[in-house]
Design an enzyme around this catalytic site. Structure first.
Site, short mmCIF file in Angstrom:
data_model
loop_
_atom_site.label_atom_id
_atom_site.label_comp_id
_atom_site.label_asym_id
_atom_site.label_seq_id
_atom_site.Cartn_x
_atom_site.Cartn_y
_atom_site.Cartn_z
N GLU A 1 0.82 -1.17 -0.14
CA GLU A 1 0.03 0.17 0.12
C GLU A 1 0.66 1.21 0.13
OE1 GLU A 1 -2.40 0.13 3.34
OE2 GLU A 1 -3.45 -1.82 2.94
N CYS B 1 4.84 -7.18 7.91
CA CYS B 1 5.77 -6.91 8.89
C CYS B 1 6.06 -7.73 10.11
CB CYS B 1 5.19 -5.24 9.43
SG CYS B 1 6.15 -4.57 10.69
N GLU C 1 8.84 -2.35 8.76
CA GLU C 1 9.75 -1.49 9.66
C GLU C 1 10.86 -1.19 8.87
OE1 GLU C 1 12.06 0.27 11.82
OE2 GLU C 1 10.45 -0.29 13.05
N HIS D 1 4.28 5.27 21.43
CA HIS D 1 2.79 4.82 21.81
C HIS D 1 2.79 4.38 23.37
CE1 HIS D 1 2.84 5.19 17.77
NE2 HIS D 1 3.30 4.07 17.51
N CYS E 1 -3.17 1.64 8.37
CA CYS E 1 -2.03 1.05 7.69
C CYS E 1 -2.20 -0.56 7.52
CB CYS E 1 -0.64 1.52 8.29
SG CYS E 1 0.75 0.95 7.43
#
Length: 340
Positions: free
Chosen positions: A89, A109, A157, A213, A330
């Site tokens: 994407e 990922c 990543e 995060h 994502c």
């Protein structure tokens, strides 16, 4: 056969030297590819017919295949098929200051962040530099406009595909290539500490973003398994080295998850963690998906978190939301297609 788009200008110069041609022809070739967007060697009029034929036999200029495109007012989301049939994407975002593209760096990922849609499907392989370059070329061709900034924050990543990402940056940053300014290129990492040190030593004026995060090891390990290998103490030490070495400000990406990491205590811990560092915090509203149980924090909670950081002297912004009416998370578009 190699893709021509995998080659930096210096690689191309080496190639021409190796076949007994002059180095300057690499710049001529790059001008056809990136300035004139001519991908047929036979149309490159200042390159001899015999050299056109050599290039034809040694390189491919094939593009990606556009499998699906979703659009909203400020966003286009693209699902591309690679030469081997894998899907990735890329996202175009329209800002007041110009057009930005978020590119993918891997097929799938392996970081396994619990809130991330793209991590549900394991890594198949790294993307070659040219497969990342072609995401930009495809989007510019689609919209007939120039991209002004690039973020490497899509599927994958980036620092787990380090060499290809560095080659990609040098291709798009080169004035003979796509010519995107270094300060308009941002690479995001979940915290691969050795690569943060490597990146600091690259002598690039690009930007670094850290997907943080969580403000402490216990919570971060629950959300991001990378924290087991590289706990916060090591990540923050690497960031301090990067800032000192490059004199560049780092973006701290902080996704707000309802009742998980969005409390006032979390905001205070975060402020304490980064106080005095040349960073700013980018608060990100969560894109909910049907496969993951996390919920988006309320607007009131987001503003409270923002205000707490502000009062504690932290530079902070709230990311504008893009693509709420399309598969915005994502990896969501790819996952829905792969799982059909």
């Amino acid at each position: 056969m190699d893709s021509i788009f995998d080659y930096k200008l210096s690689d191309m110069q080496e190639y021409f030297t190796s076949i007994g041609e002059k180095k300057y022809k690499a710049k001529q070739l790059f001008e056809w590819l990136y300035k004139k967007r001519e991908f047929k060697f036979s149309n490159m009029s200042n390159i001899s017919k015999s050299l056109q034929e050599t290039l034809e036999s040694d390189f491919t200029t094939s593009m990606l295949i556009l499998r699906k495109k979703q659009t909203s007012k400020l966003t286009n989301k693209y699902l591309f098929e690679l030469d081997d049939g894998n899907l990735i994407e890329a996202v175009l975002m329209r800002h007041d200051y110009g057009l930005s593209v978020c590119v993918s760096s891997q097929v799938g990922c392996n970081m396994g962040c619990t809130f991330c849609e793209s991590g549900r499907l394991k890594k198949v392989r790294d993307l070659q530099a040219g497969e990342i370059v072609r995401q930009i070329l495809m989007i510019e061709n689609d919209i007939k406009e120039r991209i002004s900034s690039v973020v490497v924050m899509g599927i994958g990543e980036p620092f787990d595909n380090y060499k290809n990402i560095m080659d990609f940056i040098r291709i798009i940053n080169d004035n003979n290539g796509i010519g995107i300014g270094a300060r308009h290129i941002t690479v995001s990492t979940s915290g691969l500490v050795p690569k943060i040190y490597d990146y600091a030593n690259e002598d690039l004026q690009t930007n670094l973003a850290l997907s943080l995060h969580a403000p402490n090891n216990i919570l971060r390990t629950k959300l991001m398994k990378v924290n087991i290998a590289y706990p916060l103490e090591e990540v923050m030490a690497a960031l301090k080295y990067y800032i000192e070495k490059t004199n560049r400000r780092v973006t701290i990406e902080y996704l707000l998850l309802d009742k998980i990491n969005d409390t006032e205590n979390c905001a205070k811990e975060l402020a304490n963690l980064i106080k005095g560092m040349n960073v700013y915090v980018n608060l990100i509203p969560y894109n909910e998906t049907s496969h993951i149980e996390y919920k988006k924090s309320s607007n009131e909670t987001v503003m409270k978190f923002y205000d707490t950081l502000k009062k504690l002297g932290i530079n902070v912004t709230i990311r504008k939301e893009f693509g709420g009416n399309i598969d915005a998370a994502c990896g969501q578009l790819r996952a829905s297609e792969v799982e059909k």
